[in-house]
Design a protein around this motif. Structure first.
Motif, short mmCIF file in Angstrom:
data_model
loop_
_atom_site.label_atom_id
_atom_site.label_comp_id
_atom_site.label_asym_id
_atom_site.label_seq_id
_atom_site.Cartn_x
_atom_site.Cartn_y
_atom_site.Cartn_z
N GLY A 54 -35.03 2.27 38.00
CA GLY A 54 -34.49 1.45 36.93
C GLY A 54 -35.22 1.73 35.63
N GLY A 56 -34.47 -0.78 32.79
CA GLY A 56 -34.58 -2.14 32.28
C GLY A 56 -35.21 -2.18 30.91
N SER A 60 -42.04 -4.46 34.67
CA SER A 60 -41.81 -4.95 36.04
C SER A 60 -42.06 -6.45 36.07
CB SER A 60 -42.75 -4.24 37.01
OG SER A 60 -42.46 -2.86 37.06
N VAL A 67 -36.18 -13.87 39.13
CA VAL A 67 -35.72 -12.54 39.50
C VAL A 67 -34.37 -12.66 40.19
CG1 VAL A 67 -36.28 -10.53 40.92
CG2 VAL A 67 -38.11 -11.78 39.80
N LYS A 120 -38.14 -1.86 38.25
CA LYS A 120 -37.62 -2.16 36.93
C LYS A 120 -36.13 -2.46 37.07
CE LYS A 120 -40.97 0.46 34.25
NZ LYS A 120 -41.99 0.46 35.20
N VAL A 121 -35.58 -3.24 36.14
CA VAL A 121 -34.17 -3.63 36.19
C VAL A 121 -33.29 -2.38 36.30
CG1 VAL A 121 -32.29 -4.73 34.92
CG2 VAL A 121 -34.53 -5.80 34.98
N LEU A 180 -32.64 -4.50 41.73
CA LEU A 180 -33.16 -5.48 40.78
C LEU A 180 -32.15 -5.61 39.65
CD1 LEU A 180 -35.37 -7.42 39.90
CD2 LEU A 180 -36.56 -5.48 38.86
N VAL A 181 -31.48 -6.76 39.58
CA VAL A 181 -30.39 -7.00 38.63
C VAL A 181 -30.93 -7.50 37.30
CG1 VAL A 181 -28.28 -8.31 38.22
CG2 VAL A 181 -28.78 -7.47 40.52
N SER A 182 -31.83 -8.48 37.35
CA SER A 182 -32.38 -9.01 36.09
C SER A 182 -33.69 -9.73 36.33
CB SER A 182 -31.38 -9.97 35.42
OG SER A 182 -31.22 -11.14 36.18
N VAL A 183 -34.45 -9.86 35.24
CA VAL A 183 -35.72 -10.57 35.25
C VAL A 183 -35.74 -11.47 34.03
CG1 VAL A 183 -38.24 -10.34 35.09
CG2 VAL A 183 -36.93 -8.65 36.36
#
Length: 186
Positions: A54, A56, A60, A67, A120-121, A180-183
């Motif tokens: 990712g 993003g 991280s 998350v 990472k996103v 990992l879609v979003s943070v």
């Protein structure tokens, strides 16, 4: 005789095509490095293979971040039986609903938290989670919403007969594909 000759010609054609493709795939296998799982630092033995890195925002997630992930969870002890996937949980528009949690809250199995910490996103990672970093009790998430799948998951991992027979080291091994879609930082 004609049928036998046609069969022989067809078989020879298929064999030559297969033979050519075998040589091509052997060359490709030699040229491309074989991906390998690596143990994540300070993870308790979680092994990861990045399927897509990712980008993003370049950061991280850390403890306390919200998350959102998509996952596909399988049990190694059941020949890869899929026990749950967020892609099967749909909203009213038909879109898959991500699994959202607070990193470091302790409510999610440790292996998923360890895997997400260094992503990472946009990244997708396959992780092999040992029993010590997987489900320790029935209160940990993620759990399948379907009662049958939930019962099958827990009766496999916490099977008293199989645990007494010494199979505990393999019963709880879980394989997750995690995106990992979003943070969201608080």
């Amino acid at each position: 005789m004609v049928v036998t000759t046609r069969l022989a010609i067809a078989t020879a054609s298929v064999f030559s095509v297969c033979k050519t493709s075998v040589h091509f795939s052997e060359a490709a296998a030699v040229a491309a490095p074989t991906p390998r799982f690596t143990e994540l630092p300070e993870s308790g033995g979680v092994k990861a293979l990045d399927l897509r890195l990712g980008d993003g925002d370049g950061v991280s997630p850390v403890n306390g971040d919200w998350v959102a992930i998509h996952y596909y969870g399988r049990l190694a002890a059941k020949q890869g039986w899929r026990f749950d996937s967020t892609y099967g949980h749909k909203d009213e528009t038909g879109e898959p609903i991500p699994f959202i949690f607070v990193l470091g809250s302790g409510k999610v199995i440790a292996g998923i938290q360890a895997a997400v910490r260094s992503m990472k996103v946009g990244g997708i990672r396959r992780v092999i989670i040992p029993p010590s970093q997987g489900y320790q009790n029935m209160d940990q998430e993620p759990v399948p919403p379907n009662y049958f799948d939930r019962q099958r998951l827990f009766t496999t991992i916490f099977n008293p007969t199989r645990l007494a027979n010494g199979e505990g080291s393999t019963l709880g091994i879980i394989i997750f594909d995690i995106e990992l879609v979003s943070v969201k930082r608080l």
